[in-house]
Enzyme design. Structure first.
Site, PDB file in Angstrom:
ATOM      1  CB  CYS A  88      -0.978  -0.024   1.171  1.00 35.83           C
ATOM      2  SG  CYS A  88      -2.328   1.171   1.006  1.00 35.83           S
ATOM      3  CG  HIS A 193      -4.040  -3.599   2.283  1.00 34.90           C
ATOM      4  ND1 HIS A 193      -3.226  -3.258   3.346  1.00 34.90           N
ATOM      5  CD2 HIS A 193      -4.567  -2.440   1.829  1.00 34.90           C
ATOM      6  CE1 HIS A 193      -3.264  -1.955   3.530  1.00 34.90           C
ATOM      7  NE2 HIS A 193      -4.075  -1.428   2.611  1.00 34.90           N
ATOM      8  CD  GLU A 195      -2.393  -6.675   4.661  1.00 30.78           C
ATOM      9  OE1 GLU A 195      -2.648  -5.520   5.045  1.00 30.78           O
ATOM     10  OE2 GLU A 195      -1.677  -6.919   3.659  1.00 30.78           O
TER      11      GLU A 195
END
Length: 213
Positions: A88, A193, A195
Site C-alpha cells: 500500500c 493489501h 493480507e
C-alpha cells in the site's frame, strides 16, 4: 531465515503479521518479526514495509523521524540486496516522489510518481476501495500461480504512475489503469493489501517468502 515487517506506527500490522506467519509455516519461510529496531532490520533476510495513511506522514516517519531505521533499510535492501516488499503506502514510498497534499521525496527505487486517482467516470468513487481484478502485465516469480482476473483488495486515493514499463508487473482497471504491482531488482511492491486479499494475497506472500533472486 528472518523476515521483518517494519513498524513505523503507520497502521495496524496485526493482520499482515498473521498472514505472513501463516504462509511462513506453510512454505518453510522461517521466522516473522514485527520490529522498528534498526539492528533487526539491517540483519533481516527479507524486509516488508506495510503502510497506511498519507504519503507525507509515512515518508517523514521513515526517512526523517527514524533516520537510523531508514539507514538500516538501505543497508538491507540497497547494499545487501535483500528481497523487499512494500505494501500500500509502503509501495508508494518506493517512488521518486509523492504529490499527496505536498510534494515529498520517496525512496527512489521505482521510476515514477504518486498522484491522485482520476477515474474519468463520475460513477467511480475515490477512494478506490474494495475488490478489483488484477491484469498481469509481465511474468515474475512473485506472480507464480496468479493470473489476470484474480481478485485483490484495494483501499487508496493515490496511485503510482510508473515511467518504465518493465517496472509495472500488474495493474487494475478503475476508469484508468491503476498500478497494482511494481518491481525493480529485489524490490517489490503491491498497491493492494495481500493480507486482506484472501487466496490471491496469500499466494503472493508465499511466493515472496520462497523467492530467491
Amino acid at each position: 531465515m528472518l523476515t521483518v515487517l517494519i513498524d513505523t506506527d503507520s497502521g495496524n500490522l496485526h493482520s499482515a503479521e498473521k498472514a505472513f506467519q501463516r504462509m511462513a509455516q506453510e512454505v518453510g519461510g522461517g521466522r516473522i518479526e514485527v520490529s522498528a529496531d534498526p539492528d533487526t532490520v539491517a540483519r533481516a533476510d527479507r524486509v516488508v514495509l506495510p503502510g497506511d495513511g498519507a504519503f507525507p506522514a509515512c515518508a517523514r516517519a521513515l526517512m526523517r523521524d527514524r533516520a537510523a531505521l531508514h539507514e538500516a533499510l538501505l543497508e538491507a535492501v540497497d547494499r545487501k540486496g535483500r528481497p523487499f516488499l512494500g505494501i500500500c503506502v509502503g509501495m508508494q514510498l518506493m517512488a521518486e516522489r509523492g504529490h499527496e497534499y505536498e510534494e515529498v521525496r520517496g525512496l527512489g527505487w521505482i521510476d515514477g510518481e504518486v498522484v491522485p486517482i482520476a477515474p474519468g467516470d463520475a460513477r467511480l468513487k475515490v477512494p478506490h476501495m474494495g475488490w478489483n481484478d488484477l491484469v498481469v502485465d509481465r511474468p515474475h516469480p512473485l506472480l507464480d500461480g496468479i493470473a489476470t482476473g484474480d481478485h485483490a483488495y484495494f483501499v487508496h486515493s493515490f496511485h503510482m504512475e510508473t515511467k518504465v514499463a518493465s517496472e509495472r508487473l500488474a495493474h487494475c482497471e478503475y476508469g484508468t489503469e491503476v498500478t497494482a504491482i511494481v518491481a525493480n531488482g529485489t524490490r517489490l511492491g503491491t498497491q493492494f493489501h495481500p493480507e486482506k486479499s484472501q487466496a490471491t494475497g496469500l499466494r503472493l506472500i508465499a511466493n515472496f517468502l520462497r523467492w530467491s533472486p
